[in-house]
Design an enzyme around this catalytic site. Sequence first.
Site, PDB file in Angstrom:
ATOM      1  N   ASP A  47      -9.839   3.492   6.086  1.00 22.24           N
ATOM      2  CA  ASP A  47      -8.706   3.362   7.005  1.00 22.24           C
ATOM      3  C   ASP A  47      -9.045   4.071   8.315  1.00 22.24           C
ATOM      4  O   ASP A  47      -9.147   5.300   8.362  1.00 22.24           O
ATOM      5  CB  ASP A  47      -7.480   3.992   6.335  1.00 22.24           C
ATOM      6  CG  ASP A  47      -6.230   3.984   7.213  1.00 22.24           C
ATOM      7  OD1 ASP A  47      -6.330   3.630   8.394  1.00 22.24           O
ATOM      8  OD2 ASP A  47      -5.159   4.360   6.704  1.00 22.24           O
ATOM      9  N   ASP A  87       0.857  -1.191   0.000  1.00 20.06           N
ATOM     10  CA  ASP A  87       0.000   0.000   0.000  1.00 20.06           C
ATOM     11  C   ASP A  87       0.885   1.230   0.000  1.00 20.06           C
ATOM     12  O   ASP A  87       1.933   1.266   0.640  1.00 20.06           O
ATOM     13  CB  ASP A  87      -0.990   0.000   1.172  1.00 20.06           C
ATOM     14  CG  ASP A  87      -0.338  -0.066   2.534  1.00 20.06           C
ATOM     15  OD1 ASP A  87      -0.129   1.004   3.148  1.00 20.06           O
ATOM     16  OD2 ASP A  87      -0.048  -1.183   3.014  1.00 20.06           O
ATOM     17  N   GLU A 107      -7.721   4.621  12.029  1.00 23.51           N
ATOM     18  CA  GLU A 107      -6.600   4.469  12.947  1.00 23.51           C
ATOM     19  C   GLU A 107      -6.377   5.761  13.709  1.00 23.51           C
ATOM     20  O   GLU A 107      -6.860   6.827  13.324  1.00 23.51           O
ATOM     21  CB  GLU A 107      -5.330   4.053  12.197  1.00 23.51           C
ATOM     22  CG  GLU A 107      -4.888   4.992  11.086  1.00 23.51           C
ATOM     23  CD  GLU A 107      -3.652   4.481  10.362  1.00 23.51           C
ATOM     24  OE1 GLU A 107      -2.619   4.328  11.037  1.00 23.51           O
ATOM     25  OE2 GLU A 107      -3.737   4.231   9.131  1.00 23.51           O
TER      26      GLU A 107
END
Length: 236
Positions: free
Chosen positions: A130, A45, A132
Site C-alpha cells: 500500500d 479491506d 499512499e
Amino acid sequence: MYFLQLVLKIAFYVTIGTVLSIAGVAIFFMSWEPDRSIYPVRGIDVSHHQGPINWANVATDDVAFVYMKASEGGDFQDRSFSANWSGAGEAGLARGAYHFFSLCRPGELQADNFLGVLPRGEAMLPPVLDIEFEGNCASRPAISDVHKEVSAFVAKVETATGHRVMLYAPGDAYETYLANQGLTRPLWVRSMWRSPDYAGDWTVWQFHQRGSVAGITGDVDLNVLAAGMTLDQLMR
C-alpha cells in the site's frame, strides 16, 4: 401583504428544494456502486480500525474476498490481523494481506516486518504493498529512492512467497512515484464514485470508503475485481 406572503412562500419552496437536492446528492454518493453486471466480484479491506468483525455475517452480504492490514513500516503489526485472518478463512472468504509502506523506512526492513506476520502454506490473494500519502510520514523522497525501496520490498516478498506483489496506489501517489517507472505489477486503484482513469490496466478497484457491510460496525472500504477477472486467477 399579499406580496410579502408570496415572497415568503417562494423562499420556503426554494429552501425545501435545496434541502431535498442536497439530500438526494448525499444519498447518491453514499449508495453508488459500479455496475454489478460488469463487476460482479465484490470485496472489502479492513484493519484494526473496524474493531471486532463477525465474519460469518460478512460472508452473507455479497462479499467474496477481503484484504486485511498485516503491518506498516518497519515494526508495526496490526493487532487484529490474526483474528481477521482466521475469521475470514473460517467464513470461506478469499483472503489477502497488505503492508502499509512507509516512505521513511528501508524497503527490505519493511518486507521483513510483513513476512513476519504473513501466514505460510495457505492459499491467499496476492500480497499487497500500500503506497499512499495519507497517514504516511512527512518526507517525500526522490522518485529514484522510492523506486529502489519499493523494488527491494517486492523482490524479498516475491522470493519468500512465490507470489507477485500487487501495488495499491491512489492517483496522487501513482502519478508521483509509480507511473512510467517500470514497476510492472498488478495494480489496485482507488477512485470514489467514478471509474478509475489514472491507470488503464488494474486488478482491484476501491470504489467506496464509507460502505456498510453486515458484521462490521461502522464504515468499511468496498472493492471490486476487474471485469472478467475471477478470484481463482489470483489465488495461489
